[in-house]
Scaffold this motif. Structure first.
Motif, short mmCIF file in Angstrom:
data_model
loop_
_atom_site.label_atom_id
_atom_site.label_comp_id
_atom_site.label_asym_id
_atom_site.label_seq_id
_atom_site.Cartn_x
_atom_site.Cartn_y
_atom_site.Cartn_z
N LEU A 181 1.00 -1.02 -0.01
CA LEU A 181 -0.03 0.11 0.14
C LEU A 181 0.90 1.23 -0.05
O LEU A 181 1.64 1.48 0.79
CB LEU A 181 -0.82 -0.03 1.03
N ARG A 221 -14.49 4.27 2.92
CA ARG A 221 -14.55 3.01 3.75
C ARG A 221 -14.41 2.15 2.61
O ARG A 221 -13.47 0.92 2.62
CB ARG A 221 -15.68 2.51 4.43
N LYS A 246 -10.76 2.25 1.02
CA LYS A 246 -9.93 1.41 1.78
C LYS A 246 -9.82 -0.04 1.82
O LYS A 246 -8.68 -0.37 1.96
CB LYS A 246 -9.68 2.27 3.21
N VAL A 247 -10.90 -0.38 2.26
CA VAL A 247 -11.19 -1.88 2.18
C VAL A 247 -10.84 -2.64 0.97
O VAL A 247 -9.86 -3.56 0.85
CB VAL A 247 -12.58 -2.26 2.37
N ARG A 294 -6.81 -2.48 0.41
CA ARG A 294 -6.15 -3.30 1.37
C ARG A 294 -6.32 -4.88 0.83
O ARG A 294 -5.39 -5.60 0.75
CB ARG A 294 -6.72 -3.38 2.76
N TYR A 311 -2.56 4.87 -3.01
CA TYR A 311 -3.97 5.54 -2.67
C TYR A 311 -3.57 6.94 -2.35
O TYR A 311 -2.45 7.31 -1.81
CB TYR A 311 -4.24 4.87 -1.23
N PRO A 333 -22.52 -1.85 -4.78
CA PRO A 333 -22.48 -2.30 -3.58
C PRO A 333 -22.54 -3.96 -3.39
O PRO A 333 -23.47 -4.41 -4.14
CB PRO A 333 -23.44 -1.57 -2.54
N GLY A 334 -21.94 -4.37 -2.63
CA GLY A 334 -21.86 -5.77 -2.34
C GLY A 334 -20.89 -6.59 -2.93
O GLY A 334 -21.05 -7.85 -3.19
N SER A 355 -17.97 -8.69 -4.28
CA SER A 355 -16.76 -9.09 -3.53
C SER A 355 -15.68 -8.57 -3.83
O SER A 355 -15.27 -8.41 -5.25
CB SER A 355 -16.89 -10.67 -3.50
N GLU A 392 -20.57 3.50 10.25
CA GLU A 392 -20.76 3.32 8.85
C GLU A 392 -19.57 2.97 8.40
O GLU A 392 -19.28 2.12 7.18
CB GLU A 392 -21.42 4.57 8.20
N ALA A 393 -18.29 3.63 8.67
CA ALA A 393 -17.02 3.35 8.24
C ALA A 393 -16.50 2.03 8.80
O ALA A 393 -15.47 1.73 8.19
CB ALA A 393 -16.06 4.47 8.73
N GLY A 394 -17.20 1.42 9.49
CA GLY A 394 -16.66 -0.14 9.88
C GLY A 394 -16.52 -0.22 11.23
O GLY A 394 -16.01 -1.37 11.72
N ALA A 444 -28.18 -3.58 -1.93
CA ALA A 444 -28.59 -3.14 -3.23
C ALA A 444 -29.31 -4.43 -3.69
O ALA A 444 -30.13 -4.20 -4.69
CB ALA A 444 -27.39 -2.77 -4.09
N GLN A 458 -10.54 0.89 10.59
CA GLN A 458 -10.13 0.34 9.24
C GLN A 458 -10.03 -1.32 9.44
O GLN A 458 -10.43 -2.00 8.72
CB GLN A 458 -8.99 1.02 8.54
N GLU A 459 -9.16 -1.63 10.76
CA GLU A 459 -9.10 -3.09 11.13
C GLU A 459 -10.41 -3.74 11.04
O GLU A 459 -10.79 -4.84 10.48
CB GLU A 459 -8.37 -3.30 12.24
N ALA A 498 -13.34 -2.67 9.63
CA ALA A 498 -14.00 -2.77 8.62
C ALA A 498 -13.53 -3.84 7.75
O ALA A 498 -14.15 -4.66 6.83
CB ALA A 498 -13.93 -1.45 7.67
N TYR A 499 -12.06 -3.89 7.72
CA TYR A 499 -11.44 -5.16 6.77
C TYR A 499 -11.95 -6.52 7.21
O TYR A 499 -12.25 -7.16 6.46
CB TYR A 499 -10.21 -4.91 6.79
N TYR A 519 -14.61 -7.28 8.78
CA TYR A 519 -16.28 -7.68 8.53
C TYR A 519 -16.16 -7.88 6.97
O TYR A 519 -16.81 -8.92 6.77
CB TYR A 519 -16.96 -6.34 8.62
N GLN A 520 -15.55 -7.10 6.17
CA GLN A 520 -15.66 -7.45 4.79
C GLN A 520 -15.26 -8.93 4.52
O GLN A 520 -15.50 -9.64 3.77
CB GLN A 520 -14.56 -6.44 4.00
N LYS A 521 -13.94 -9.11 5.11
CA LYS A 521 -13.63 -10.76 4.86
C LYS A 521 -14.59 -11.76 5.22
O LYS A 521 -14.63 -12.85 4.82
CB LYS A 521 -12.17 -10.72 5.61
N GLU A 528 -17.24 -12.08 2.97
CA GLU A 528 -16.61 -12.74 1.59
C GLU A 528 -16.51 -14.04 1.67
O GLU A 528 -16.65 -14.89 0.82
CB GLU A 528 -15.68 -12.02 1.10
N MET A 569 -27.56 -11.02 -0.49
CA MET A 569 -26.09 -10.68 -0.98
C MET A 569 -25.13 -11.62 -1.05
O MET A 569 -24.82 -11.88 -2.04
CB MET A 569 -25.40 -9.38 -0.12
N ILE A 573 -4.04 4.67 6.15
CA ILE A 573 -4.47 3.35 5.41
C ILE A 573 -3.63 2.27 6.08
O ILE A 573 -2.31 2.33 6.33
CB ILE A 573 -4.68 3.41 4.10
#
Lengths: 321, 134, 552
Positions: free
Chosen positions: A90, B21, B24-25, B28, B39, B116-117, B119, C240-242, C332, C441-442, C444-445, C447-449, C452, C461, C552
């Motif tokens: 990054l 958000r 950044k996600v 990463r 970035y 959105p959504g 992956s 909202e940012a995670g 969505a 951010q940690e 958020a990341y 959560y995303q993982k 997924e 979704m 970041i």
């Protein structure tokens, strides 16, 4: 070599492409650098190092602004670490260089270390040459800033600036740990914080204690980069130091020393490439030898010697072709 | 030693929208897939984004917009890219962009819009596939 | 409960775990912030909680159960949908519609140029005018927005931060022109700059001058606009940012502590401004966690104000909050599913004791809500208020073994975070070091993982997907808004008294260079129809601008 010609004509696109070529060790890279080398030697190279959080990127931004105010063109190389696990990186230093990022006479390139230690990436010195040949007056290198292994900057830059900030107390430890010797100029950034004066005194004391004989006493400068304070003094000191290096003949010495190191690195790298491909082609063979060595059926010294001989043969074969 | 060309991606947030958000996600996730991600931070003008793409010699630009300003920002960025001879860069969009607007953006040369959504693996695969073709 | 009983229950719980539950296979559950949730909670889990000290009674310290004694039996929460888009005219129409539909307060969404202090004709405003909210360039636009709305009978919340003082000045002036004095006005400005630096991004000035603007508003309002909530400290955007639920409260309280310190440093008495502090939080999907979160926050804020700051006015201890359901929880895909999510989140907010509430509309992952979708989310609130009986008694969840235990655990975790931030030198220092941004951010990341990998199920979704047609009938903001605003600006600049504008702006500059309160000269400039951009530019020149330090 089209790209080289275009760089000479001032094409930013060609400059960016050539950096990629060299960084990726793609075909034509070395040939291009051969053409570039004679065009180098005009730029002055500033290295900025220091622990994370010292504000290196903001300092870089502000020094650049000051140099631009004085009508100098600037190239910036900002280095961030490559993840050893994924190979990805990054690169976020541009975020703090908004002030100069849309100036036509500033070129910023973010680079990942790609496994190289010492705070720089392997392609840094070639990128410096490219920016130099392109015609930048000043080139600023911002190191990774892990605090310990940043010594490579001394060999790559004409002047090394060590930036620290008050607070935490870890910073002075980092300096003690061995990078104290590399600074030609010390910057105490974020000097509006508590402890700035104490930090200045501590650095001065440590410089005084140092046993090495100095013809240049590194100045310690307080800055608040975010508010543009102390930057003009810093740039003045950079120029003063440059004059000192030129007058004392040390600039020529430093640059000669730099080339010496670079040549050795080039040779090492070239030989390593042979080794790497040799091992790659003979994986099973080396695995078997390893097994035998572990079981004391063979000794490692013999294997090393024979490998070197094989590499030598390959090199001479290639040279004859 | 790695002789492959490492994929370089510019992740940028054009316009005044500060919701980063997603950007950044994704930055990463791309790093963790082995790419080099530049970035830029928020509040980037089209000019800043195109200059960064030029200097950094990136293979892909990822633009994240949630504010609804894509109708102005995308065309401007695409225009500047062409002006600077960077028409070959893979340009992707993400954020909140109504489906109705997607055909128009694709006509401009934006390769794909990820809503959105989506992956991150879908995006990573898309970048890899489209760059290897190019 | 006497001790023998507890011992007996502990023994029995052990037995049940071993002999009964132990014979079954089951999945272990964990909160986002790392607490393992037990399959069963009993009186054993609440034995260390002292009812009188820790829980108490509604309207009394430490307010765990509710800030007011009678809660919804006395007064329902304010139903306040976040809205505003396009021109002042369109927004005025939407407000009248919402009030006709039974909404009880207004919540103004401004477009991004307004939030960042640029006029609609600024180059950086291109494409952004009227998009995420209404465009306000001068007092004239505010007059239109509130045209025909009785400001003495309404409460108005404005999501405005960096230029909050200017928008407040405009609101006060509009009221004055309606013949309503400032002492009669009810409402809120967000005015929370620290979270703009971390997660939301609509900052203008550096930290120091920003805090001065905030404390100037505190001081001015405590004298002249006593019923106004002068700050609405926001956890919403961090969530909202995670951020996790615990981080949301912890980082918001850390920001709040910074503001209270700034007020005290500016020479104000804590009890003079602390009662006017209000909050906005994010009510997310995890039902019980959200309820416990608000109960923990009430208790902890009361303790912070009383013990840390020595506030003696009970109103200073009181944690009163607005909440909006989680925009980031909406999908969505299969957007109608969001109706259900919003309903549960709204219910959690009410069981958590909200004073004011905005429910998202189901189409918000796709666009700004339409009239129909925003009405449905308002109806959701009305059904919860009137039909399902959850407002019949105060804090109906109180006393639940799980809820009380979770409330305590969350309070502990939040306290740990605040301690850590104190060690870093407070919220402003922690932000400068990137600590808060990195923590968020940690999360958020992570959560995303989880989403997924399928570890976290998001219905429609990442599971239970269907092929669906493109959504129809979404709201589109007129692309001409920018042009309309620019035309209005041009007209304004030819019709107003430009000399007056220059002299009021000069007076503002002089005040900014000194230390006097900024509100009076801002009000004068607003009255002269100086534009928002012109006013902010004067302050930019004196204060400088904050530079983004995206971590970041």
């Amino acid at each position: 070599m089209e790209l080289v010609d275009e760089v000479r004509k001032g094409s930013v696109r060609a400059l960016a492409k050539l950096i990629t070529l060299v960084e990726n060790e793609m075909p034509g890279g070395i040939e291009a650098m051969e053409k570039i080398y004679p065009l180098t030697g005009n730029a002055y190279i500033i290295g900025i190092t220091g622990p994370p959080g010292a504000g290196k990127s903001t300092l870089t931004d502000r020094i650049t602004k000051e140099l631009r105010r004085q009508n100098h063109t600037v190239g910036i190389i900002a280095i961030d670490p490559t993840s050893p696990f994924t190979g990805g990186a990054l690169l976020g230093d541009r975020v703090r260089m908004q002030g100069v990022s849309s100036d036509e006479d500033v070129f910023i390139r973010s680079m990942a270390t790609r496994g190289s230690l010492g705070g720089l990436s392997r392609a840094t010195s070639d990128t410096v040459k490219l920016l130099d040949a392109y015609g930048k007056d000043y080139i600023i290198i911002e190191t990774v800033g892990v605090g310990q292994d940043e010594v490579d900057i001394v060999r790559t830059a004409d002047v090394s600036i060590l930036a620290v900030m008050p607070g935490g107390g870890d910073d002075i430890q980092a300096i003690k740990a061995g990078i104290m010797e590399i600074g030609d100029i010390f910057v105490v950034n974020k000097a509006d914080r508590d402890g700035a004066d104490r930090l200045v005194t501590e650095i001065k004391m440590m410089l005084g204690l140092s046993s090495t004989e100095r013809e240049w006493t590194p100045p310690v400068i307080k800055t608040i980069a975010t508010e543009d304070q102390g930057i003009d003094t810093l740039v003045e000191k950079i120029k003063e130091h440059r004059e000192f290096l030129v007058k004392s003949g040390m600039l020529a010495c430093r640059r000669k020393e730099r080339i010496r190191c670079e040549i050795i690195k080039m040779i090492e790298h070239e030989i390593y490439r042979y080794l790497d491909s040799l091992i790659g082609e003979n994986k099973d063979f080396f695995e078997q030898r390893l097994e035998d060595i572990v079981n004391k059926k063979e000794d490692p010294y013999l294997l090393a010697k024979k490998t070197v001989e094989t590499i030598a043969k390959r090199i001479s074969k290639n040279a004859n072709v | 030693m790695n002789q492959d060309k490492r994929i370089r991606v510019l992740v940028a947030k054009p316009g005044l929208d500060g919701h980063d958000r997603g950007a950044k996600v994704i930055a990463r996730a791309l790093r963790d897939s082995g790419m080099e991600v530049i970035y830029t931070g928020i509040r980037q003008t089209p000019e800043q984004i195109v200059d960064a793409a030029l200097q950094e010699d990136v293979d892909t630009i990822l633009l994240s917009i949630l504010s609804g300003a894509h109708g102005f920002l995308f065309p401007r960025i695409m225009e500047l890219l062409k002006e600077k001879g960077l028409g070959d860069i893979l340009v992707l969009g993400g954020g909140i962009i109504p489906e109705d607007d997607v055909p128009e953006l694709k006509k401009l040369g934006v390769s794909e819009i990820f809503g959105p959504g989506m992956s991150s693996q879908t995006l990573i695969n898309y970048i890899r596939e489209n760059l290897s073709q190019g | 409960m006497i001790e023998e009983d507890i011992e007996k229950i502990q023994e029995e719980t052990k037995r049940w775990n071993r002999d009964c539950l132990g014979k079954h296979t089951f999945r272990k559950r964990e909160t986002d912030w790392g607490l393992e949730i037990k399959p069963l909670y009993t009186v054993d889990d609440t034995k260390d909680i002292n009812y009188l000290e820790d829980i108490g009674f509604p309207g009394e310290y430490p307010f765990t159960r509710a800030p007011h004694p009678s809660m919804y039996l006395g007064k329902l929460w304010t139903m306040r949908q976040y809205s505003g888009y396009g021109t002042a005219d369109e927004t005025n129409k939407r407000y009248k519609y919402l009030l006709e539909q039974g909404q009880t307060g207004l919540s103004v969404a401004f477009d991004l140029p307004t939030q960042i202090g640029y006029d609609s004709d600024h180059p950086l405003s291109q494409g952004e005018v009227g998009k995420v909210g209404v465009a306000v360039d001068s007092l004239a636009d505010m007059e239109t927005i509130f045209n025909g709305l009785p400001l003495d009978k309404l409460s108005t919340s404005m999501t405005i931060n960096a230029p909050a003082a200017i928008l407040l000045a405009m609101y006060l002036t509009v009221a004055e022109k309606q013949g309503i004095g400032p002492e009669k006005l009810n409402g809120t400005i967000q005015n929370d700059i620290l979270k703009e630096y971390t997660v939301r991004g609509t900052y203008i000035f550096p930290v120091g001058p920003s805090l001065r603007l905030i404390t100037d508003i505190f001081e001015y309002c405590s004298k002249y606009v006593p019923k106004w909530n002068t700050i609405n400290i926001a956890g919403y955007h961090m969530r909202e940012a995670g951020a996790t639920a615990v981080q949301e409260i912890a980082f918001t309280f850390a920001d709040a502590i910074e503001y209270v310190n700034a007020g005290i440093k500016a020479g104000l008495r804590v009890d003079d401004f602390a009662p006017r502090i209000s909050w906005i939080f994010n009510t997310h999907n995890n039902f019980f966690e959200e309820i416990a979160k608000y109960r923990a926050a009430r208790r902890l804020w009361a303790k912070i104000m009383k013990e840390r700051f020595g506030a003696s006015d009970p109103r200073s201890w009181m944690f009163r909050f607005h909440t909006q359901t989680a925009g980031s929880a909406l999908t969505a895909q299969q957007p109608l599913n969001n109706v259900v999510r919003v309903a549960f989140q709204t219910l959690a907010a009410i069981l958590g004791g909200a004073q004011s509430l905005a429910s998202c509309s189901f189409d918000e992952a796709l666009a700004l809500p339409t009239e129909e979708s925003v009405r449905l989310s308002l109806r959701t609130q009305q059904i919860i208020a009137h039909e399902i009986g959850v407002t019949d008694t105060v804090d109906p969840m109180g006393g639940s073994f799980y809820i009380e235990s979770l409330t305590k655990k969350m309070e502990e975790k939040i306290t740990d975070y605040i301690k850590r931030i104190d060690e870093l030198g407070g919220a402003a220092a922690a932000i400068e070091k990137g600590y808060i941004q990195q923590e968020i951010q940690e999360s958020a990341y992570r959560y995303q993982k989880e989403v997924e990998s399928g570890g976290k199920v998001v219905v429609g979704m990442n599971s239970y997907q269907v092929e669906e047609p493109l959504p129809k009938g979404l709201l589109k903001v007129d692309t001409e808004v920018g042009a309309i605003q620019i035309k209005k600006l041009k007209e304004l600049k030819t019709t107003r008294d430009n000399q007056k504008v220059q002299s009021t702006l000069l007076a503002l500059r002089k005040t900014a260079e000194g230390h006097a309160n900024l509100m009076p000269p801002i009000i004068e400039a607003v009255k002269a129809y100086a534009t928002l951009g012109e006013t902010c530019d004067v302050l930019r020149e004196v204060f400088g601008e904050y530079e983004g330090t995206s971590v970041i």
